[in-house]
Scaffold this active site. Structure first.
Site, PDB file in Angstrom:
ATOM      1  N   PRO A   2      -2.278  14.677   1.507  1.00 21.21           N
ATOM      2  CA  PRO A   2      -3.766  15.804   0.105  1.00 21.21           C
ATOM      3  C   PRO A   2      -3.748  15.214  -0.870  1.00 21.21           C
ATOM      4  O   PRO A   2      -3.801  13.879  -1.349  1.00 21.21           O
ATOM      5  CB  PRO A   2      -2.218  15.906  -0.597  1.00 21.21           C
ATOM      6  CG  PRO A   2      -1.058  15.960   0.114  1.00 21.21           C
ATOM      7  CD  PRO A   2      -1.000  14.543   0.527  1.00 21.21           C
ATOM      8  N   GLU A   3      -5.686  15.055  -0.801  1.00 21.01           N
ATOM      9  CA  GLU A   3      -6.330  13.876  -1.498  1.00 21.01           C
ATOM     10  C   GLU A   3      -7.107  15.148  -2.852  1.00 21.01           C
ATOM     11  O   GLU A   3      -6.496  16.885  -2.063  1.00 21.01           O
ATOM     12  CB  GLU A   3      -7.542  13.151  -0.747  1.00 21.01           C
ATOM     13  CG  GLU A   3      -6.681  12.257  -0.002  1.00 21.01           C
ATOM     14  CD  GLU A   3      -7.597  11.037   1.041  1.00 21.01           C
ATOM     15  OE1 GLU A   3      -8.569  10.986   0.433  1.00 21.01           O
ATOM     16  OE2 GLU A   3      -7.302  11.124   2.009  1.00 21.01           O
ATOM     17  N   LYS A  61      -5.709  14.301  -8.039  1.00 22.84           N
ATOM     18  CA  LYS A  61      -3.941  14.423  -7.226  1.00 22.84           C
ATOM     19  C   LYS A  61      -3.609  15.316  -7.756  1.00 22.84           C
ATOM     20  O   LYS A  61      -2.585  15.665  -7.141  1.00 22.84           O
ATOM     21  CB  LYS A  61      -4.158  13.344  -6.085  1.00 22.84           C
ATOM     22  CG  LYS A  61      -5.045  12.795  -5.389  1.00 22.84           C
ATOM     23  CD  LYS A  61      -4.750  11.519  -4.676  1.00 22.84           C
ATOM     24  CE  LYS A  61      -6.436  10.727  -4.591  1.00 22.84           C
ATOM     25  NZ  LYS A  61      -5.981   9.614  -3.897  1.00 22.84           N
ATOM     26  N   HIS A  95      14.220  19.919   3.451  1.00 18.54           N
ATOM     27  CA  HIS A  95      13.473  18.791   2.555  1.00 18.54           C
ATOM     28  C   HIS A  95      12.580  20.237   1.414  1.00 18.54           C
ATOM     29  O   HIS A  95      11.929  20.035   0.454  1.00 18.54           O
ATOM     30  CB  HIS A  95      12.171  18.396   3.113  1.00 18.54           C
ATOM     31  CG  HIS A  95      12.273  17.714   3.992  1.00 18.54           C
ATOM     32  ND1 HIS A  95      12.900  16.754   4.678  1.00 18.54           N
ATOM     33  CD2 HIS A  95      12.001  18.056   5.439  1.00 18.54           C
ATOM     34  CE1 HIS A  95      12.789  16.016   5.715  1.00 18.54           C
ATOM     35  NE2 HIS A  95      12.092  17.055   6.193  1.00 18.54           N
ATOM     36  N   ARG A 115       8.847  13.191   2.817  1.00 19.79           N
ATOM     37  CA  ARG A 115       8.836  12.067   2.216  1.00 19.79           C
ATOM     38  C   ARG A 115       8.762  12.097   0.724  1.00 19.79           C
ATOM     39  O   ARG A 115       9.722  10.155   0.661  1.00 19.79           O
ATOM     40  CB  ARG A 115       7.421  11.670   2.626  1.00 19.79           C
ATOM     41  CG  ARG A 115       7.639  11.612   4.281  1.00 19.79           C
ATOM     42  CD  ARG A 115       6.022  10.959   4.455  1.00 19.79           C
ATOM     43  NE  ARG A 115       5.688  11.473   5.973  1.00 19.79           N
ATOM     44  CZ  ARG A 115       4.348  11.153   6.580  1.00 19.79           C
ATOM     45  NH1 ARG A 115       3.774  10.428   5.776  1.00 19.79           N
ATOM     46  NH2 ARG A 115       4.508  11.593   7.511  1.00 19.79           N
ATOM     47  N   ARG A 162     -16.605  -5.636 -11.883  1.00 17.12           N
ATOM     48  CA  ARG A 162     -15.240  -6.043 -11.212  1.00 17.12           C
ATOM     49  C   ARG A 162     -16.315  -6.541 -10.013  1.00 17.12           C
ATOM     50  O   ARG A 162     -17.269  -7.151  -9.227  1.00 17.12           O
ATOM     51  CB  ARG A 162     -14.713  -4.490 -10.505  1.00 17.12           C
ATOM     52  CG  ARG A 162     -13.665  -3.683 -12.271  1.00 17.12           C
ATOM     53  CD  ARG A 162     -12.907  -3.080 -11.622  1.00 17.12           C
ATOM     54  NE  ARG A 162     -12.127  -2.574 -12.374  1.00 17.12           N
ATOM     55  CZ  ARG A 162     -11.035  -1.951 -12.092  1.00 17.12           C
ATOM     56  NH1 ARG A 162     -10.399  -1.930 -10.812  1.00 17.12           N
ATOM     57  NH2 ARG A 162     -10.566  -1.731 -13.070  1.00 17.12           N
ATOM     58  N   ARG A 272      -3.450  -0.161   5.292  1.00 18.58           N
ATOM     59  CA  ARG A 272      -3.427   0.457   5.898  1.00 18.58           C
ATOM     60  C   ARG A 272      -5.029   0.758   7.315  1.00 18.58           C
ATOM     61  O   ARG A 272      -5.674  -0.162   7.161  1.00 18.58           O
ATOM     62  CB  ARG A 272      -3.836   1.736   4.857  1.00 18.58           C
ATOM     63  CG  ARG A 272      -4.498   1.765   4.235  1.00 18.58           C
ATOM     64  CD  ARG A 272      -4.952   2.239   3.079  1.00 18.58           C
ATOM     65  NE  ARG A 272      -3.946   2.354   2.595  1.00 18.58           N
ATOM     66  CZ  ARG A 272      -3.647   3.367   0.923  1.00 18.58           C
ATOM     67  NH1 ARG A 272      -4.418   4.052   1.114  1.00 18.58           N
ATOM     68  NH2 ARG A 272      -3.053   3.078  -0.153  1.00 18.58           N
TER      69      ARG A 272
END
Length: 289
Positions: A2-3, A61, A95, A115, A162, A272
């Site tokens: 979920p973004e 989020k 869950h 999760r 940065r 990832r």
DNA sequence: CACACAGCCTGCTGGC
DNA sequence: TGCCAGCAGGCTGTGT
């Protein structure tokens, strides 16, 4: 998974199914879901019971529901959190982590999380430095890129200062909020930019192009009801989004780029996967991984 | 302060 | 068939 678009879809569902309702009963199944609530499960239950949900809000989020005593219920879906409005008759799902019942009867509101990266807490509301009132626990989260008060010049200045890769910066919720792995890759493809491009090498015009791409992809995904790869992400009414059909690079290793036909590549980055077109998104001379 | 990353967690998949 | 490594990944805490 979920973004921002998926969380916004859930927020709209909470607006419809939770706002205005008075909570009669709260049940927490397993303490982990409220691990970020200072007072523990019993205190969490006590602080929500008898309160009315007054609104459904979101930054990045994070979701929060202001309560009628000035506090708010904060929720983060993590990887697999869901809110579902369902009949109390429906058997408890696997869950199931929390249940909210209301004075006006069904449906009840359930929070599920496979999760368990997600969580709930009751928090105080504070005046945010960047405008508006927000839960204290998320005051450090940047504004959404499409927020009218989002400071593009400030974002550019931070990137120049940065020494990191642009994708790392896009995923840093204290700089810009709501972007996760999927939409970072999609926005970078749209902006024809490699994920390891040094943030300190970006020109102002490139940052504008990237932010425009971010907003375009997020808004298109919101319009589609979010991205659903499987039953793990669904709206509050249980429906799936269909933006996955519009993804240009994410999960499309080996498929042709819709712009140039080159085969999309999947590369390991930040523990990832990152997906990019090797022709439209060339590796920079001085990559910052 | 800036930056990077391990760890948290469960279910599914693929290799042997 | 069964086992297990690998993978998915947002955020916090911690180390450099």
């Amino acid at each position: 998974m979920p973004e921002l678009p998926e969380v916004e879809t859930v927020r709209r569902g909470l607006q419809k199914w939770a706002v205005g309702r008075l909570v009669t009963r709260v049940e927490v199944l397993g303490p982990r879901t409220v691990r970020r609530h200072r007072g523990g499960p019993a205190d969490f239950v006590a602080r929500v019971t008898g309160r009315r949900f007054e609104d459904a809000c979101r930054r990045g989020k994070y979701l929060w529901l202001p309560l009628d005593d000035g506090s708010c219920l904060v929720a983060h879906l993590g990887m697999s959190g869901q809110f579902l409005a369902v009949s109390p008759e429906l058997a408890d799902q696997p869950h199931l982590r929390a249940r909210f019942s209301f004075t006006d009867g069904p449906p009840e509101l359930r929070f599920l999380d496979q999760r368990t990266f997600g969580g709930l807490l009751v928090d105080e509301t504070v005046q945010g430095e960047q405008g508006g009132t927000v839960p204290a626990s998320i005051a450090h989260i940047a504004l959404d890129p499409m927020d009218p008060n989002f400071d593009r010049g400030g974002f550019y200045a931070v990137l120049r200062r940065r020494r990191t890769g642009i994708k790392r910066a896009l995923l840093d919720q204290s700089l810009i909020s709501g972007i996760g792995n999927i939409y970072a890759d999609e926005a970078l493809w749209r902006a024809r930019m490699h994920y390891a491009r040094g943030s300190d090498t970006l020109r102002r015009q490139e940052v504008e192009r990237l932010l425009d791409a971010v907003i375009d992809v997020l808004q298109a995904a919101i319009a589609a009801g979010g991205t659903s790869f499987d039953a793990l992400y669904v709206a509050v009414n249980g429906e799936s989004g269909w933006f996955d059909r519009s993804l240009e690079v994410y999960g499309r290793e080996g498929e042709p780029c819709s712009r140039c036909g080159a085969a999309i590549r999947r590369e390991a980055f930040m523990n990832r996967s990152s997906y990019r077109c090797p022709r439209c998104q060339r590796t920079p001379r001085q990559p910052r991984w």
